[in-house]
Design a protein around this motif. Structure first.
Motif, mmCIF file in Angstrom:
data_model
loop_
_atom_site.group_PDB
_atom_site.id
_atom_site.type_symbol
_atom_site.label_atom_id
_atom_site.label_comp_id
_atom_site.label_asym_id
_atom_site.label_seq_id
_atom_site.Cartn_x
_atom_site.Cartn_y
_atom_site.Cartn_z
ATOM 1 N N LEU A 1 42.512 -13.346 5.893
ATOM 2 C CA LEU A 1 43.114 -13.289 4.559
ATOM 3 C C LEU A 1 42.763 -14.501 3.698
ATOM 4 O O LEU A 1 42.612 -14.388 2.479
ATOM 5 C CB LEU A 1 44.638 -13.172 4.676
ATOM 6 C CG LEU A 1 45.183 -11.810 5.099
ATOM 7 C CD1 LEU A 1 46.694 -11.867 5.245
ATOM 8 C CD2 LEU A 1 44.790 -10.726 4.087
ATOM 9 N N SER A 2 42.629 -15.681 4.353
ATOM 10 C CA SER A 2 42.283 -16.876 3.588
ATOM 11 C C SER A 2 40.889 -16.755 2.978
ATOM 12 O O SER A 2 40.643 -17.206 1.856
ATOM 13 C CB SER A 2 42.350 -18.124 4.478
ATOM 14 O OG SER A 2 41.450 -18.000 5.577
ATOM 15 N N VAL A 3 39.971 -16.132 3.713
ATOM 16 C CA VAL A 3 38.619 -15.906 3.193
ATOM 17 C C VAL A 3 38.659 -14.893 2.047
ATOM 18 O O VAL A 3 38.004 -15.072 1.022
ATOM 19 C CB VAL A 3 37.680 -15.414 4.319
ATOM 20 C CG1 VAL A 3 36.301 -15.068 3.761
ATOM 21 C CG2 VAL A 3 37.563 -16.461 5.411
ATOM 22 N N ILE A 4 39.446 -13.831 2.222
ATOM 23 C CA ILE A 4 39.579 -12.826 1.161
ATOM 24 C C ILE A 4 40.113 -13.470 -0.114
ATOM 25 O O ILE A 4 39.663 -13.166 -1.222
ATOM 26 C CB ILE A 4 40.507 -11.679 1.609
ATOM 27 C CG1 ILE A 4 39.872 -10.918 2.789
ATOM 28 C CG2 ILE A 4 40.787 -10.721 0.454
ATOM 29 C CD1 ILE A 4 40.761 -9.829 3.367
ATOM 30 N N GLY A 5 41.074 -14.405 0.051
ATOM 31 C CA GLY A 5 41.634 -15.089 -1.108
ATOM 32 C C GLY A 5 40.596 -15.895 -1.871
ATOM 33 O O GLY A 5 40.562 -15.877 -3.107
#
Length: 421
Positions: free
Chosen positions: A61-65
């Motif tokens: 999720l951090s990468v998607i953000g």
């Protein structure tokens, strides 16, 4: 009964006359509609559709953000817009030449994005997504310039409405259609089909005429960067116009940033939100956008900004009423219909106003600068809305959002001469 029907027909004919229908169905309006569609399709391919693909592939999720950063070209497009004002390619003319290049490269970059692998090579996905946003923002620059130069001042209101109408339909195809298709076919095929959907825009670019040439175009890159700024800031009320662009929709923007948590907080289910807010609201927005364009033909941009701005403020206040009433699907439907119609009208007038403020010699640069400025409140004003809602309660929050609409209307009052220059 017959008298009532006759009166209704007479009232309708006063609003939509034969010349107006001819204007709506004209070549210029059709071009605005199709070009709006072409600009709307790419936007969500690097946001919601790409996020869904990455989530399915198990990307953190951090990468998607962090992938939200690939949208920077939309905010910074004024940096390379002077190139489109200064240089003319040796085919199709000053605007259509650049537009066909941007569209073809955009189609290729969308296909390229579809062939990446989010699970194994997320940074390659980021590179391809950045290319999509860069060429999409470039297409936006040239389309905005073309629309301003192709339409007369009287046609700007309706033309901007048709553009926004097409833009919304393109967004719906990419997000709704793209996500539905992704449950049936691979994402690579979805992105290929989205690239194919750009073909009507390419054909339109080839067959539509080039706007009339204007004298005094930039003779070098320096003048393409400096002259638009000098020309703009030499006007009476230049600073007020910039402030107006910043503040006109700030209350509407602040309220929109927190509506989904608000709906859930007062008891609406995801199905109710999806059905009433997203689907019903989408069509209400289109109705407001189209209706706003027709009314602008009658009232002009200036009066439209007043009326639509006041309606936007009232529609924001209606959310405070919904907060007091609590869970009520009929009331939600009424509030959403009113809010989306008034917001659609306001957006149409807003876009037409910005176009009217550009000099035809530097359309690409000046419109890109103003539209980039328009995006600042979406980020800056939306950031503290969660804090406000948490500490003021929903009723107090929406009342503050309503009050936030007042500065834009006050600025509108003080810059009458600038709008009617």
């Amino acid at each position: 009964m017959e008298k009532d029907v006759k009166a209704a027909k007479n009232g309708f004919s006063m609003i939509v006359s034969a010349p107006m229908i001819k204007s709506i169905l004209s070549r210029k309006m059709l071009v605005s509609l199709i070009m709006g569609f072409s600009c709307g399709v790419p936007l969500l391919l690097t946001i919601s559709v790409l996020q869904a693909w990455m989530k399915r592939e198990g990307v953190d999720l951090s990468v998607i953000g962090f992938f939200s950063l690939v949208g920077l070209p939309y905010t910074l497009k004024f940096l390379w817009a002077p190139i489109f004002d200064r240089f003319t390619l040796p085919f199709l003319g000053r605007r259509r030449g650049w537009l066909i290049v941007a569209q073809l490269l955009l189609m290729l970059s969308i296909i390229m994005l579809g062939f990446t692998n989010p699970g194994k090579a997320p940074w390659m996905v980021a590179f391809a997504a950045f290319l999509v946003t860069f060429f999409s923002a470039s297409q936006d620059i040239v389309v905005d310039a073309y629309r301003r130069e192709d339409l007369s001042d009287e046609e700007l209101g309706l033309g901007s409405s048709m553009y926004i109408y097409g833009y919304r339909v393109g967004m719906l195809l990419a997000s709704g259609g793209g996500l539905i298709l992704a449950d049936i076919i691979p994402f690579s095929v979805v992105y290929f089909l989205m690239a194919v959907s750009m073909i009507p825009g390419v054909i339109t670019t080839i067959v539509t005429p080039e706007p009339p040439q204007v004298t005094g175009q930039p003779v070098n890159l320096y003048s393409a960067v400096i002259e638009p700024l000098k020309e703009y800031f030499s006007r009476k009320g230049a600073i007020m116009i910039l402030l107006f662009i910043l503040f006109y929709k700030i209350g509407d923007t602040m309220a929109s940033a927190m509506t989904t948590p608000f709906y859930m907080d007062i008891g609406f289910t995801m199905t109710e939100i999806g059905t009433v807010v997203k689907l019903f609201g989408f069509w209400a927005t289109l109705a407001g956008t189209f209706g706003g364009g027709i009314l602008m033909l009658r009232m002009g941009i200036n009066m439209s900004l007043w009326i639509f701005g006041i309606l936007q403020a009232i529609s924001t206040a209606c959310f405070a009423l919904l907060a007091m009433a609590g869970h009520s699907v009929p009331l939600l439907s009424c509030v959403i219909a009113f809010e989306n119609i008034s917001s659609g009208m306001g957006t149409a007038a807003y876009a037409a106003f910005m176009a009217s403020m550009t000099d035809r010699r530097f359309t690409a640069t000046q419109y890109a600068l103003l539209s980039s400025l328009m995006g600042i409140p979406r980020v800056m004003a939306s950031a503290p809305t969660g804090f406000f809602a948490k500490n003021m309660g929903w009723e107090g929050f929406f009342i503050v959002c309503t009050i936030a609409a007042v500065p834009g209307l006050v600025l509108l009052f003080f810059m009458q001469s600038a709008i009617n220059r």
